[in-house]
Write a protein that holds these residues in place. Sequence first.
Motif, short mmCIF file in Angstrom:
data_model
loop_
_atom_site.label_atom_id
_atom_site.label_comp_id
_atom_site.label_asym_id
_atom_site.label_seq_id
_atom_site.Cartn_x
_atom_site.Cartn_y
_atom_site.Cartn_z
N VAL A 274 -61.24 -9.05 -10.28
CA VAL A 274 -62.62 -9.13 -9.78
C VAL A 274 -62.96 -7.87 -8.98
CG1 VAL A 274 -64.18 -10.39 -8.26
CG2 VAL A 274 -62.72 -11.65 -9.83
N LEU A 275 -62.04 -7.40 -8.16
CA LEU A 275 -62.29 -6.19 -7.37
C LEU A 275 -62.48 -4.96 -8.26
CD1 LEU A 275 -59.88 -6.77 -4.36
CD2 LEU A 275 -62.39 -6.79 -4.30
N SER A 276 -61.90 -4.98 -9.47
CA SER A 276 -62.07 -3.84 -10.38
C SER A 276 -63.51 -3.72 -10.86
CB SER A 276 -61.13 -3.98 -11.58
OG SER A 276 -61.58 -5.00 -12.45
N LEU A 277 -64.31 -4.78 -10.70
CA LEU A 277 -65.71 -4.73 -11.13
C LEU A 277 -66.55 -3.81 -10.26
CD1 LEU A 277 -66.32 -8.49 -11.94
CD2 LEU A 277 -66.11 -6.61 -13.58
N THR A 278 -66.05 -3.44 -9.07
CA THR A 278 -66.82 -2.55 -8.20
C THR A 278 -67.01 -1.17 -8.84
OG1 THR A 278 -64.82 -1.94 -6.98
CG2 THR A 278 -66.18 -3.72 -6.06
N LYS A 279 -66.22 -0.84 -9.85
CA LYS A 279 -66.40 0.42 -10.57
C LYS A 279 -67.72 0.42 -11.36
CE LYS A 279 -61.57 0.49 -11.68
NZ LYS A 279 -60.67 0.30 -12.80
N PHE A 280 -68.16 -0.77 -11.75
CA PHE A 280 -69.34 -0.89 -12.61
C PHE A 280 -70.62 -1.16 -11.83
CE2 PHE A 280 -65.59 -1.94 -15.00
CZ PHE A 280 -65.72 -1.12 -16.09
N ASP B 179 -64.35 -9.13 -18.71
CA ASP B 179 -64.95 -8.29 -19.77
C ASP B 179 -66.44 -8.59 -19.92
OD1 ASP B 179 -62.54 -7.05 -20.23
OD2 ASP B 179 -62.04 -8.24 -22.01
N SER B 180 -66.76 -9.88 -19.92
CA SER B 180 -68.15 -10.28 -20.04
C SER B 180 -68.98 -9.82 -18.83
CB SER B 180 -68.23 -11.80 -20.18
OG SER B 180 -69.55 -12.22 -20.29
N LEU B 181 -68.42 -9.94 -17.64
CA LEU B 181 -69.13 -9.51 -16.44
C LEU B 181 -69.33 -8.00 -16.41
CD1 LEU B 181 -67.55 -11.89 -13.81
CD2 LEU B 181 -69.97 -11.75 -14.40
N LYS B 182 -68.39 -7.24 -16.95
CA LYS B 182 -68.55 -5.78 -17.02
C LYS B 182 -69.80 -5.44 -17.82
CE LYS B 182 -63.68 -4.47 -16.80
NZ LYS B 182 -62.53 -4.01 -17.58
N ARG B 183 -69.95 -6.11 -18.98
CA ARG B 183 -71.13 -5.86 -19.82
C ARG B 183 -72.41 -6.25 -19.08
NH1 ARG B 183 -67.49 -7.78 -23.57
NH2 ARG B 183 -68.33 -9.89 -23.56
#
Length: 102
Positions: A24-30, A83-87
């Motif tokens: 989840v924390l990796s989503l901060t890149k997006f 993956d879905s949240l990244k999109r």
Amino acid sequence: MKVFTQSVNFNADIELIELVETKVLSLTKFHDKIVDAEVFLKVQKTSDKENKITEVKLNIPGSELMVKRDTKTFEEGINLAIDSLKRQLKRSKEKHRDSLIS
């Protein structure tokens, strides 16, 4: 960003919770303005093999994004949800950028 993880109908081990937080924390890149994330890990008492439910809700300014996945393992569920949240985050950021330009 704060990540709230809740397990329903079972006790999640530390490795699973750490995996969830890392992903989840990796989503901060997006998207750099994510307020917080709520993750619900549920075990459904059915005869189906895909009885693990992973729900992730992200709060971003002006909106919230939600993903729900039914899978055989929580690891698979969190990977598909991320993956879905990244999109969704990329799409949300593009819409925001387009509205600033117009």
